[in-house]
Enzyme design. Sequence first.
Site, PDB file in Angstrom:
ATOM      1  CE  LYS A  83      -3.714   1.841   3.022  1.00  0.00           C
ATOM      2  NZ  LYS A  83      -4.546   1.453   4.184  1.00  0.00           N
ATOM      3  CB  SER A 130      -7.869   3.262   3.158  1.00  0.00           C
ATOM      4  OG  SER A 130      -6.957   2.764   4.131  1.00  0.00           O
ATOM      5  CB  SER A 138      -7.780   0.178   5.933  1.00  0.00           C
ATOM      6  OG  SER A 138      -8.437   1.387   6.147  1.00  0.00           O
TER       7      SER A 138
END
Length: 430
Positions: free
Chosen positions: A35, A112, A136
């Site tokens: 990420k 996310s 997330s």
Amino acid sequence: MEIDSDYGAFTEKFLLQQSPSSHDLPLSGLIFAVKDIYDVAGYVTGFGNPDWARTHPAAESTAPSVSTILRGGATCIGKTVMDEMAYCMFGENKHYGTPVNPRAPDRVPGGSSSGSAVVVAAGLADFSLGTDTGASVRVPASYCGIFGFRPSHGVISTSGVIPMSQSFDTVGWFARDPVILRRVGHVLLQLPDVPPVRPTQLIIAEDCFQLSSIPSDRVKQVIVHSFEKLFGGHLIKHANLGDVVKDKVPSLNCFLDKGNAGQEYNIPSLAALSSAMRMLQRHEFKNNHGEWVSTVRPDLGPGISERIWEAVRAVDDNINACHSVKTELCAALTELLGDAGLLAIPTVRGAPPKLQTEPATLETLLVRAFSLLSIAGVSGFCQVSIPLGMYENAPVSVSLLAKHGSDGFLLNLVETLYGTLKEQVESLDR
């Protein structure tokens, strides 16, 4: 719908491996992505927003969690798209695009850690790193039909990861199968190989399952039957988690009248738990990033913009109570589960929302979802989201939680349990 070959999941691609790569390392031959919240030396950590990328220099060193995985023998193929400043759970990003959910292309991938979930679900990587503060890893894992692991809070270093809210931030990961999920976990957690421990009980949170829009035979019964088959029905207990929380977490009282609109959709004590968590998250986010947001005034997408500015302008006065709630909930759930006990809850309350859903509708969904998601968040317990196939063209999942520090136990258990779970799902789909 035309799907890009990389599903719109990457912000940048590169190849990174420890040389020379040895074949006897635990993650040899595996490919992963990270990420865009993790530092990788020589690259700007973008945090999901072009204004952030523009105002920050390239990282000088790589986050220890990424370095640990590289030393374990895996090869990194790039950085993945995320929701702006990690402040959403749906995966839509107006700047970099919304990664395509491979299992349900008309629905959001979840966030996310959206791109990290998508690369795994699409088969572009064997596993990936995300982060889980509020939801997330668990939400995108559920929405994309893969495994997602949120470890016990504080057991893996978050150094070199942009902080969102330190009371809840964790390094999490995704995989398509439980064996790789466990192998990655063993490297990140630096666990010895020990034989699996038999669970002492499985507590079914009946009230939490009643919040789910998915029929109980597709979620709750699957876990119950699988557990009975492997470990015996005598280990299965039933509880109303809301009652446990209400009785054992007295500091929640000051949150009970906040954010509890629509009682028919909620369990009041868990809605209060969610309010406490979101208040502390807002407070810490503001301390971390409020000055940057106020100074730079970044271009932010719909929904996210309102949430971030709300945090920056918030004056939260119950922060001590939030910390008391954390301590009390951890003690209450430790007492409930014991050493090798498990708690089963739905990961989310229903199918992933359709793309281009109105921001106001998404905000309502987010608030409701947090009743379930804040259980692990506030207690600091480890949680795994387990895929259970498809229902009405959308992925379905269930979650298991274990007490703080039981990460190795939970990873081993999922590997033991999953074959039976899969058989149960397949028998329903026939």
